[in-house]
Write a protein that holds these residues in place. Structure first.
Motif, PDB file in Angstrom:
ATOM      1  N   ILE A 121       1.030  -1.154  -0.035  1.00  0.00           N
ATOM      2  CA  ILE A 121       0.137  -0.081   0.069  1.00  0.00           C
ATOM      3  C   ILE A 121       1.001   1.200  -0.017  1.00  0.00           C
ATOM      4  N   ALA A 122       1.807   1.415   0.871  1.00  0.00           N
ATOM      5  CA  ALA A 122       2.771   2.428   0.780  1.00  0.00           C
ATOM      6  C   ALA A 122       3.324   2.641  -0.674  1.00  0.00           C
ATOM      7  N   GLU A 123       3.989   1.585  -1.094  1.00  0.00           N
ATOM      8  CA  GLU A 123       4.492   1.867  -2.585  1.00  0.00           C
ATOM      9  C   GLU A 123       3.420   2.193  -3.462  1.00  0.00           C
ATOM     10  N   ALA A 124       2.147   1.680  -3.400  1.00  0.00           N
ATOM     11  CA  ALA A 124       1.281   2.230  -4.355  1.00  0.00           C
ATOM     12  C   ALA A 124       0.857   3.689  -4.102  1.00  0.00           C
ATOM     13  N   ILE A 125       0.847   4.051  -2.881  1.00  0.00           N
ATOM     14  CA  ILE A 125       0.644   5.694  -2.405  1.00  0.00           C
ATOM     15  C   ILE A 125       1.798   6.610  -3.020  1.00  0.00           C
ATOM     16  N   ARG A 126       2.909   5.956  -2.727  1.00  0.00           N
ATOM     17  CA  ARG A 126       3.987   6.845  -3.184  1.00  0.00           C
ATOM     18  C   ARG A 126       3.944   6.896  -4.790  1.00  0.00           C
ATOM     19  N   ASP A 127       3.740   5.888  -5.361  1.00  0.00           N
ATOM     20  CA  ASP A 127       3.597   5.549  -6.921  1.00  0.00           C
ATOM     21  C   ASP A 127       2.522   6.635  -7.389  1.00  0.00           C
ATOM     22  N   ARG A 128       1.615   6.670  -6.700  1.00  0.00           N
ATOM     23  CA  ARG A 128       0.257   7.384  -7.221  1.00  0.00           C
ATOM     24  C   ARG A 128       0.460   8.885  -7.203  1.00  0.00           C
ATOM     25  N   TYR A 129       1.219   9.179  -5.741  1.00  0.00           N
ATOM     26  CA  TYR A 129       1.099  10.726  -5.522  1.00  0.00           C
ATOM     27  C   TYR A 129       2.293  11.417  -6.256  1.00  0.00           C
ATOM     28  N   ASP A 130       1.811  12.574  -6.941  1.00  0.00           N
ATOM     29  CA  ASP A 130       3.008  13.139  -7.505  1.00  0.00           C
ATOM     30  C   ASP A 130       2.728  14.725  -7.422  1.00  0.00           C
ATOM     31  N   ASP A 131       3.826  15.145  -6.995  1.00  0.00           N
ATOM     32  CA  ASP A 131       3.677  16.697  -6.832  1.00  0.00           C
ATOM     33  C   ASP A 131       4.058  17.525  -8.206  1.00  0.00           C
ATOM     34  N   GLU A 132       4.159  16.988  -9.180  1.00  0.00           N
ATOM     35  CA  GLU A 132       4.395  17.431 -10.660  1.00  0.00           C
ATOM     36  C   GLU A 132       2.929  18.561 -11.012  1.00  0.00           C
ATOM     37  N   PRO A 133       1.712  17.883 -10.966  1.00  0.00           N
ATOM     38  CA  PRO A 133       0.816  18.760 -11.320  1.00  0.00           C
ATOM     39  C   PRO A 133       0.909  20.182 -10.611  1.00  0.00           C
TER      40      PRO A 133
END
Length: 193
Positions: A121-133
């Protein structure tokens, strides 16, 4: 159908899995995570919301955590506004984030707990969360060469986290957006190298 990270392998014999059913289960899981948080999510509730049986879910995912991991990975990317007014676009996104987290005060503590409790779950959250936008929106306003773009992109979620989780303060979206925009305005004239 390609196997998702947390899904069980499809059996070679018997009826093939219905991709629409899988997508409905993932969508129901995502909605329930947002509605109730990770810690209150029950697979039975997912089954009811998706119009599916528990057996259908457990034939696809061995655990609740595997289901949650795949649901997080399947979250749609939110669209970014792109009008001619960069400040209005940034303010709209900030207001939307503030509204969202203010209306879901238990969501962030559940995310933090999930990050600590389950590696997938931690990996999925980190993969999906993105500061780029957010970074892109700040770049449109301040210029792509502004030295604090990365920091600014981290600032909005950090303040929201601080206020809602650590200080248990209610966030008023309009006031929060005004505060961030005032900060951006102040930073637009100051460049710290």
């Amino acid at each position: 159908m390609s196997k998702r990270s947390g899904q069980r392998a499809e059996l070679t014999r018997g009826r093939k899995r219905d991709r629409n059913r899988t997508d409905a289960i993932l969508a129901a899981t995502a909605e329930l995570i947002i509605e109730h948080g990770f810690d209150k999510l029950r697979v039975q509730d997912v089954a009811e919301k998706a119009g599916s049986g528990l057996g259908t879910i457990y034939r696809r995912w061995e655990t609740k955590e595997a289901l949650v991991t795949d649901a997080i990975r399947a979250f749609p990317d939110p669209p970014l506004p792109s009008s001619d007014d960069a400040a209005a676009d940034l303010e709209a996104v900030i207001r939307e984030k503030a509204d969202f987290y203010a209306s879901k005060p238990d969501l962030l503590p559940g995310v933090i707990a999930a990050l600590r409790e389950d590696k997938s779950i931690a990996e999925a959250i980190r993969d999906r969360y993105d500061d780029e936008p957010l970074r892109q929106l700040f770049a449109r306003l301040l210029g792509s060469d502004h030295p604090q773009l990365d920091l600014l992109a981290e600032l909005v979620p950090a303040i929201l986290l601080n206020r809602t989780v650590f200080h248990n303060r209610s966030v008023q979206a309009d006031k929060f957006a005004d505060e961030i925009m005032a900060l951006v305005k102040a930073l637009s004239s100051v460049r710290v190298e």
